[in-house]
Motif scaffolding. Structure first.
Motif, short mmCIF file in Angstrom:
data_model
loop_
_atom_site.label_atom_id
_atom_site.label_comp_id
_atom_site.label_asym_id
_atom_site.label_seq_id
_atom_site.Cartn_x
_atom_site.Cartn_y
_atom_site.Cartn_z
N GLY A 167 -15.52 16.51 38.08
CA GLY A 167 -14.61 15.73 37.66
C GLY A 167 -12.94 15.73 38.54
N ASP A 168 -12.13 15.85 37.59
CA ASP A 168 -10.73 16.15 38.09
C ASP A 168 -10.52 17.53 38.36
OD1 ASP A 168 -8.13 16.08 38.95
OD2 ASP A 168 -7.58 14.74 36.93
N ILE A 169 -10.77 18.25 39.49
CA ILE A 169 -10.75 19.55 39.56
C ILE A 169 -9.23 19.91 39.85
CG2 ILE A 169 -11.46 21.82 40.79
CD1 ILE A 169 -13.75 20.15 39.30
N LEU A 170 -8.65 18.74 40.67
CA LEU A 170 -7.18 19.11 41.30
C LEU A 170 -6.24 19.21 39.99
CD1 LEU A 170 -5.40 18.72 43.84
CD2 LEU A 170 -4.98 16.49 43.05
N HIS A 171 -6.24 18.63 39.15
CA HIS A 171 -5.25 18.71 38.20
C HIS A 171 -5.52 19.79 36.93
CE1 HIS A 171 -4.37 14.82 39.92
NE2 HIS A 171 -3.09 15.57 40.10
N SER A 172 -6.82 20.40 37.14
CA SER A 172 -7.20 20.93 35.98
C SER A 172 -7.21 22.45 35.71
CB SER A 172 -8.85 21.02 35.83
OG SER A 172 -9.61 21.55 34.61
N ARG A 173 -6.32 22.79 34.66
CA ARG A 173 -6.16 24.28 34.30
C ARG A 173 -7.54 25.02 33.83
NH1 ARG A 173 -1.78 22.09 30.35
NH2 ARG A 173 -3.05 21.60 28.67
N GLN A 196 -13.07 13.13 47.08
CA GLN A 196 -12.37 14.04 47.85
C GLN A 196 -10.70 14.20 47.32
OE1 GLN A 196 -12.88 12.76 51.79
NE2 GLN A 196 -14.31 14.29 52.24
N THR A 197 -10.21 13.02 46.73
CA THR A 197 -8.84 13.14 46.10
C THR A 197 -8.68 13.82 45.05
OG1 THR A 197 -9.67 11.31 44.81
CG2 THR A 197 -8.58 10.79 46.85
N LEU A 198 -9.79 14.44 44.32
CA LEU A 198 -9.63 15.16 42.94
C LEU A 198 -10.27 16.52 43.36
CD1 LEU A 198 -10.32 12.53 40.42
CD2 LEU A 198 -8.20 13.45 41.18
N VAL A 199 -10.72 16.99 44.57
CA VAL A 199 -11.29 18.21 44.66
C VAL A 199 -10.89 18.93 45.93
CG1 VAL A 199 -13.44 19.54 45.04
CG2 VAL A 199 -13.32 17.66 43.52
N ASN A 212 -18.85 16.93 47.31
CA ASN A 212 -18.47 15.52 46.97
C ASN A 212 -19.51 14.49 46.38
OD1 ASN A 212 -16.41 16.16 49.63
ND2 ASN A 212 -15.51 15.64 47.56
N ASP A 213 -20.90 15.02 46.52
CA ASP A 213 -22.22 14.53 46.21
C ASP A 213 -22.60 14.90 44.89
OD1 ASP A 213 -24.84 14.03 45.56
OD2 ASP A 213 -24.89 13.15 47.60
N VAL A 214 -22.34 14.29 43.69
CA VAL A 214 -22.66 14.72 42.21
C VAL A 214 -24.14 15.14 42.20
CG1 VAL A 214 -22.92 12.65 41.17
CG2 VAL A 214 -21.97 14.66 39.72
N GLU A 215 -25.11 14.36 42.93
CA GLU A 215 -26.46 14.58 42.71
C GLU A 215 -26.82 15.88 43.20
OE1 GLU A 215 -25.74 11.10 43.27
OE2 GLU A 215 -26.36 10.28 41.32
N ASN A 248 -19.61 6.82 40.02
CA ASN A 248 -19.94 7.78 41.14
C ASN A 248 -19.98 9.18 40.55
OD1 ASN A 248 -20.24 5.93 43.53
ND2 ASN A 248 -18.05 5.38 42.78
N TYR A 249 -19.67 9.30 39.53
CA TYR A 249 -19.34 10.94 39.02
C TYR A 249 -19.59 11.24 37.48
CZ TYR A 249 -17.50 11.90 43.63
OH TYR A 249 -17.36 12.06 44.72
N GLY A 250 -19.77 10.13 36.81
CA GLY A 250 -19.94 10.03 35.35
C GLY A 250 -21.27 11.12 35.16
N LEU A 251 -21.25 12.15 34.06
CA LEU A 251 -22.33 12.50 33.74
C LEU A 251 -23.42 11.87 32.93
CD1 LEU A 251 -23.81 15.25 33.87
CD2 LEU A 251 -22.52 16.15 32.02
N THR A 252 -24.35 11.07 33.55
CA THR A 252 -25.43 10.32 32.80
C THR A 252 -26.73 11.28 32.50
OG1 THR A 252 -26.16 9.65 34.65
CG2 THR A 252 -24.19 8.17 33.86
N LYS A 253 -27.40 10.58 31.67
CA LYS A 253 -28.75 11.02 31.31
C LYS A 253 -29.51 11.24 32.59
CE LYS A 253 -32.46 9.94 28.13
NZ LYS A 253 -33.05 8.97 27.74
N GLU A 254 -29.41 10.24 33.61
CA GLU A 254 -30.45 10.44 34.77
C GLU A 254 -29.75 11.55 35.63
OE1 GLU A 254 -28.88 7.64 33.39
OE2 GLU A 254 -30.71 6.91 32.62
N ARG A 255 -28.50 11.41 35.58
CA ARG A 255 -27.87 12.55 36.41
C ARG A 255 -28.37 14.20 35.80
NH1 ARG A 255 -22.90 9.23 38.12
NH2 ARG A 255 -23.44 8.34 39.86
N LEU A 256 -27.97 14.14 34.60
CA LEU A 256 -28.41 15.51 34.04
C LEU A 256 -29.72 15.92 34.20
CD1 LEU A 256 -27.37 17.79 32.10
CD2 LEU A 256 -27.67 16.42 30.20
N ALA A 257 -30.62 15.00 34.56
CA ALA A 257 -32.25 15.34 34.66
C ALA A 257 -32.23 16.23 35.78
CB ALA A 257 -33.19 14.29 34.78
N LEU A 258 -31.39 16.15 36.76
CA LEU A 258 -31.37 16.96 38.12
C LEU A 258 -31.15 18.26 37.61
CD1 LEU A 258 -29.45 14.26 40.31
CD2 LEU A 258 -31.73 14.82 40.25
#
Ligand code: CP
Length: 310
Positions: A167-173, A196-199, A212-215, A248-258
């Motif tokens: 996610g938003d790594i750039l602003h994340s404490r 790229q704008t957030l990492v 940059n590729d969540v999968e 593009n980056y939401g943690l869905t059930k399909e992505r979590l299966a990876l």
């Protein structure tokens, strides 16, 4: 740290020795059972005064610090910053001087400026302890510690783990503090992923793998932390829309299966359903998000008890 190696303030996890981190996690383990008793109190901070100073909004951190201090038998004052004399032009350090004059023993500070807690810690006299409860985009040490506690609780051994923060790594404490604590505890692989704008590429200097590729980033990991978009810290829009981010980056059930089938899902909160995480993942069997909140009380009890020992 004091000259004798004890911890006077908790301002950041950067350079905090592994032994101190482990001591906090072990103490938290021993405080966990206090929350399951009928009388949820131990006398560790009896007679001490803890002031909560939250210059930024909070649900979890402010409340769990208050519960933690009360479970340690401290007297707790929650300053309402909006109705304090800050609105009449009083400076931050003048305000702190007044709280010290009220014989404060501990100040828990959340502020949008990264250096605020450090500045207060340098200003207060010996015997007053400062805990950073979240500073700008820079650090959130007790969140990093409760994240480590949660991972240790479910995974036991840090030495073989693959962890991804999405996610938003750039602003994340939260991301920075989690990276510091996991590196100190010997986690071999920490990945960060987002647009790229957030990492920032510079994150690799913290010893993490930047994706940059969540999968790709989710492949085979043991721990997944999802982070919300911190719109309040963005000077310009850094993603086209919340919907685009989810696509593009939401943690869905399909992505979590990876991830590894036994992977746990963490989130510091507040969660934005349908933006960084799907409801079925947030509420699903792999989610430990509400455990993080409960563990946060024991971890904050551990930090406060350690500081007064110094
Ligand atoms: N995780 C966290 O810092 O949440 P709050 O902003 O609600 O304190």
């Amino acid at each position: 740290m004091n000259a004798n190696g004890t911890l006077r303030h908790l301002l950041s996890l950067e350079n905090l020795p592994r032994e101190v981190i482990t001591e906090i996690l072990d103490r938290a383990e021993s405080f966990l059972s206090v929350g399951t008793r009928k009388a949820k109190k131990v006398p560790v901070l009896r007679g001490r005064s803890v002031f909560n100073l939250f210059f930024e909004n909070s649900t979890r951190t402010r409340t769990t610090f208050e519960i933690a201090a009360k479970r340690l038998s401290a007297d707790v004052v929650n300053l309402d910053i909006a109705t304090s004399s800050q609105s009449k032009g009083e400076s931050l350090l003048d305000m702190i001087d007044n709280l010290v004059a009220m014989q404060a023993d501990m100040l828990v500070v959340r502020h949008s400026h990264s250096g605020a807690a450090h500045m207060i810690a340098e200003h207060v006299p010996k015997g007053v302890h400062v805990i950073n409860a979240g500073a700008g985009s820079h650090s959130h040490p007790t969140q990093g510690l409760l994240d480590a506690f949660t991972i240790r609780h479910f995974k036991k051994d840090f030495s073989k783990l693959k962890v991804v923060i999405i996610g938003d790594i750039l602003h994340s404490r939260v991301a920075r503090s989690q990276i510091h604590v996991l590196k100190a505890l010997g986690v071999p692989e920490v990945r960060v992923v987002g647009p790229q704008t957030l990492v920032p590429e510079s994150m690799s200097t913290m010893g993490v793998k930047v994706y940059n590729d969540v999968e790709l980033a989710l492949d085979g990991v043991d721990v997944v932390t999802a982070l919300r978009l911190q719109n309040e810290r963005m000077e310009a829009s850094l993603v086209p829309s919340a919907q685009d981010f989810y696509q593009n980056y939401g943690l869905t059930k399909e992505r979590l299966a990876l991830a590894d089938p036994e992977a746990i899902v963490m989130h510091p909160g507040p969660i934005n359903r349908g933006v960084e995480i799907a409801s079925e993942v947030a509420d699903g069997g792999q989610s430990v998000i509400l455990h993080q909140v409960t563990f946060g009380i024991a971890v904050r009890m551990a930090v406060m008890s350690l500081l007064v020992d110094s």
